[in-house]
Structure formats: C-alpha cells, structure tokens
Scaffold this motif. Sequence first.
Motif, short mmCIF file in Angstrom:
data_model
loop_
_atom_site.label_atom_id
_atom_site.label_comp_id
_atom_site.label_asym_id
_atom_site.label_seq_id
_atom_site.Cartn_x
_atom_site.Cartn_y
_atom_site.Cartn_z
N ALA A 15 -48.70 -13.69 82.75
CA ALA A 15 -47.30 -14.14 83.02
C ALA A 15 -47.18 -15.97 82.59
CB ALA A 15 -47.13 -13.98 84.61
N LEU A 16 -48.50 -16.48 82.81
CA LEU A 16 -48.15 -18.07 82.45
C LEU A 16 -48.11 -18.01 81.04
CD1 LEU A 16 -50.88 -19.29 85.02
CD2 LEU A 16 -48.51 -19.81 84.89
N ALA A 18 -46.55 -16.03 79.01
CA ALA A 18 -45.40 -15.68 78.59
C ALA A 18 -44.17 -16.94 79.05
CB ALA A 18 -44.76 -14.29 79.24
N GLY A 19 -44.63 -17.50 80.17
CA GLY A 19 -43.50 -18.30 80.58
C GLY A 19 -43.85 -19.73 80.16
N LEU A 20 -44.92 -20.20 79.86
CA LEU A 20 -45.22 -21.57 79.34
C LEU A 20 -44.98 -21.75 77.96
CD1 LEU A 20 -48.50 -22.42 81.56
CD2 LEU A 20 -46.30 -23.39 81.83
N LEU A 23 -45.33 -24.60 75.46
CA LEU A 23 -45.90 -25.88 76.17
C LEU A 23 -47.23 -26.17 75.45
CD1 LEU A 23 -45.69 -27.98 78.37
CD2 LEU A 23 -47.09 -26.52 79.95
N THR B 53 -43.12 -16.08 85.90
CA THR B 53 -42.87 -16.48 84.40
C THR B 53 -41.83 -17.48 84.62
OG1 THR B 53 -41.53 -14.54 84.21
CG2 THR B 53 -43.69 -14.28 83.15
N SER B 56 -43.11 -20.84 85.76
CA SER B 56 -43.72 -21.53 84.45
C SER B 56 -42.72 -21.82 83.34
CB SER B 56 -44.96 -20.56 83.77
OG SER B 56 -44.79 -19.30 83.77
N SER B 57 -41.88 -21.18 83.14
CA SER B 57 -40.93 -21.24 82.19
C SER B 57 -40.17 -22.57 82.42
CB SER B 57 -39.86 -20.10 82.16
OG SER B 57 -39.01 -20.41 81.00
N LEU B 59 -41.26 -24.91 84.37
CA LEU B 59 -42.04 -26.08 84.26
C LEU B 59 -42.44 -26.67 83.15
CD1 LEU B 59 -44.50 -27.33 86.11
CD2 LEU B 59 -45.95 -25.73 85.29
N ARG B 60 -42.49 -25.63 82.02
CA ARG B 60 -42.66 -25.93 80.54
C ARG B 60 -41.36 -26.93 80.13
NH1 ARG B 60 -40.17 -21.96 76.79
NH2 ARG B 60 -38.49 -22.78 77.92
N ILE B 63 -41.67 -30.37 81.68
CA ILE B 63 -42.75 -30.94 80.86
C ILE B 63 -42.37 -31.35 79.41
CG2 ILE B 63 -45.09 -30.98 80.09
CD1 ILE B 63 -45.84 -29.30 82.64
N ARG B 64 -41.86 -30.31 78.71
CA ARG B 64 -41.65 -30.44 77.39
C ARG B 64 -40.29 -30.01 76.96
NH1 ARG B 64 -45.93 -28.31 72.61
NH2 ARG B 64 -44.76 -29.02 71.06
N VAL B 136 -36.90 -16.46 80.84
CA VAL B 136 -37.97 -16.16 81.77
C VAL B 136 -39.40 -15.82 81.19
CG1 VAL B 136 -36.68 -15.56 83.61
CG2 VAL B 136 -37.44 -13.59 82.18
N LYS B 285 -36.71 -19.50 72.43
CA LYS B 285 -37.72 -19.58 72.98
C LYS B 285 -38.11 -20.94 73.74
CE LYS B 285 -41.27 -20.46 69.55
NZ LYS B 285 -41.73 -21.52 69.87
#
Lengths: 193, 322
Positions: A15-16, A18-20, A23, B53, B56-57, B59-60, B63-64, B136, B285
């Motif tokens: 999940a991380l 896929a979500g991050l 980054l 997800t 974290s999305s 968060l991304r 951050i960026r 997501v 994305k």
Amino acid sequence: MHWSVFIIAVLLASALDAGLGGLFEVGSLRAEILPSIVVFVALSAPKKIVVRAAMLVGLVADLFAPVILGDGTPLVVPGPRVLAFALGAAAVIPLRGLLYRQNPLSNSAAVAIFSAFTALAWIVMSILRSVVTGGDVPWWPATGTSELVVQFLGALGDAVLALPVFWVLTRTKPIWGFETKTRLTPGVAREGL
Amino acid sequence: MHVSRMQQFLTGKRLDWTLVCLAFLVALLPVRVLRPWTNDVARLVLIPLVPVTHLSSSLRDRIRPSLSSFEPSRPGFASTEVLALEAEVERLRTLYEASRLDASRLEESLVALRATSTRAGRGALIDVAAATGSIVATSNGENDGIVRINAGTRHGVVPGSAVFIDGDVFAGLVSEDVGSFISSVTPSTRLPSIGCRIYPATGSDPTQPIGSAPGAVLKPTGRGTWTADVASAGELAVGMVARVADDRMPRSALGARVGRVVAIAPIEQVPLARRIEVEPILKAKDAASAVVVLEMGVLGAGEGGREPAGARTSTPLDGGRR
C-alpha cells in the motif's frame, strides 16, 4: 515466524509503495519497500518457508501491478512476480551465511541482488507469456533491453531505500517471532573439553 | 498416517514445487480466462488498503508536489496567485480551442447530414457531469502504469470516461476495471494512440482556419512520452502544445492539453514530414486529484438528461474540475 505479522507487513508495504509512488523516483529509477521485506524474511526466517513467503509477496505484487494490454485495458496476471520473487528469494538464501547482518550495507547488497534476479525473472516470464498468449509485453513499445536497464536501476533504488527500511524492520524483529537456534556440531575442540 | 503424510507435504519441498508449477500455469493463461476474475480479486485486496494508500498519496503530494506547480525561475513572491491565474488562462485557452474544434466538427457533421440526411446529431450538445476523485494508488513496479482513483460506479463513473488533472490536462481514460468506489485509469501515455493538433503555447491564431494547425497521431514510446510524424507544411517548434482532436475520445476531451513538444527531428525517408517527441504536461501519477467527466448522452430538444448520484453538473471544461 508469525505469518499474521508477515502478511500485515507485506500489505502495508504494498500500500505504501502504491501510495507514495513517485516519492522515491528519480528519473526512471523507482525504489520500492516490498523487496526489503522479502529480503528481511529471507535472511531471518527458517529456510524452508522463505520461498513460500516470497511467493506470497509476489502474488500481492502481481495484484497491485496490473498489466496494460494493447487496447489500453488493465489486466491482473497472477504468476510472473510469484515466480520472480521465488527466484529472487532463492538467490538470497545462500547469502545468509556470507553476509555480516549487523552491517546495513550488506542488507542493501542482498536487496540489490534480490531485485536484480526478480527483475530478470519477471522479464523472462513476461516474454514467455507474450509468446504463448500472443499478446504484447508489458513494456511495449519499449524494448526488453531498455526495460532491463530500468529494472536494474530500480534494483539500485531498492538497495538505497533498504537502508532506512531495514533500520525499522530490525527494531521490530521481536514481533516477527523468528526462531533463533544455535546448532552445536561436535568437533575436535569440543571433544577435548 | 494420512495426517502425517499431509503434514509432510505441507512442510516439504514438494509444496514449493507445486506452487511454482501452479504459478507458472496461471501466468501463461490467456486473457479471456484471467479477465473475468483477477481484476476483481485485486480490487478486493486493494479496497481495505485504500485508507493507507490515500494517506501515503497525500503525504507524497505534500513532500514532493508535482513539478507543474513549481517554477524555480519565477520570483518567489505571490507565486500562488500567479499559478492560479496561469491555470485560469490555460483553462480558458482550452475552452477556446475546444469550441473551435467543436465548431469545425459540427460543420463536418452538417455536411454529412446534408449528404445522407440520416446521421443523428452526434457532436451536438451533450449533457455533462463530473465526479472528482483523489488519486489513491499507482501501479507497483512500473513507472507508467495504471492509476487508481477513489471514484467508482456509485459516483456515476463508467468505462471510457475522460479523466483530467490540473484543470484541463487530459490524463487518460477510465478502464473497464471499475468498482463501486474505486476505478482504474489507463494513463494517456499508455493509450494505443491519440489524435491531436499541435498548437503554439500561446494558443491558435483566430484568423487562421483550424485545419492550419498540424495534426498528429501520438503513439506511445514506452518511456512515458509519445512520438508522431507531422507534415512539414505547418509551423512546428519545441514547446508547442498538443491538444486532443480525436473522434474516438470522449467529446469532453476535445481540445484538452495532452503534452508538450520536446524534440523535432527530420525523417530521412520522408522529407516532407518531421518526427516529433511529445512529453506529457503532467502525469496522472504525479497529481493529487483527478476529475472524471461523465457524458450522459446527446440532449434532445427540451430534454434534461440524467444525472448520476453524487455527481455535480458542470460544463466539460469549466473551472469546477479541480
């Protein structure tokens, strides 16, 4: 090893990833957390369950990464990463005795080797699938060589990301329930005591 | 005896080899066998993880953030306001180009209608709604894979709907894999081809006919860009903008920005054409949210059209997309 902890960790890592997403992306180099989880288990869990655990992670990875067919529709193909992760884990198992695990760089090296073998096996399986089913390879219209380069760069990225991930994983080691056995083998020195 | 044999199988190497063989067989199954069930299984696994997800999305994105909202050469003051104004200008420019392309298409329809007297009024006014969703999840292991948004059939999303990011950037099409609350988007860089017209970055010249803008069929290169062969007759320069002009795409995508020309090269075999490389203005994305435009169908005289639950009515390319 506690399978429940393992499954939760794998799902969370997927999940991380896929979500991050972007980054940890620099150009075409994209790093992921999931390979570090597999290598962590491969270096710590009993050998007989490592390949099985890797195959489970490969299945989750396949579910999270649908292939885009030639007509633009996505399709989840379970299997290519299952085999790729199994091969990657099998490549890491012999390193257990060679690596000095307290050194974080050795873990990163193991992750790089795992990811490289995984990438190679996934590319081979994808080509095989396209030959058998007559479809396009997932990286179409780019070439297999360019995909190999991208995947190998990704392996380097995975290795770099493994440094912080292993730091976290090492601290959670007690909850994973890895068995630690010390095997005593008889020898001349021991017999003399 | 029976139990011990079972235990031996479960703990032995034979199970590993059985699993390997099974995975090998499943990996080689044809599309028609896998399509009915694998996407659903993947969605079942993904749905409980959507909060993670999504978090974290976000968060991304914090951050960026995407590069389109960051311009290092610009003075740092009042950048938010400038960015908002620039986005507004781009949206209005897209509306203008869309209306010009639409007018051209309507003229063609009129000619066809006169010729056959049977063709229905496709290309006439359509009722449009939009569903906004957050991005997501992205496909693992791929730089340019499927993107998932948290809008599904409950919000009126249907396969083939156009997806936009950053106001008027065409990001792709909703794929066949649509769930109740989540749907997959095939990024524009992975569509088989997109018919476009290449315009100057400042927009088309209103005094020139729409056909003077060079047409191109963008084909994916596999590296997240497109390539196309363009007739040398028209003006071509790096930085020009490719806008959708494709009858196969949803009508709401007409005139939307797709990419920017980054390279132009001559073709030795075809002296009268040039090959261009186009990169996406923004990738799905990298965006935090997306808007799915839902086309309800052609409006008849005095007909209102349906509106799906949870969707809000808006014009196809208005500012309410974000």
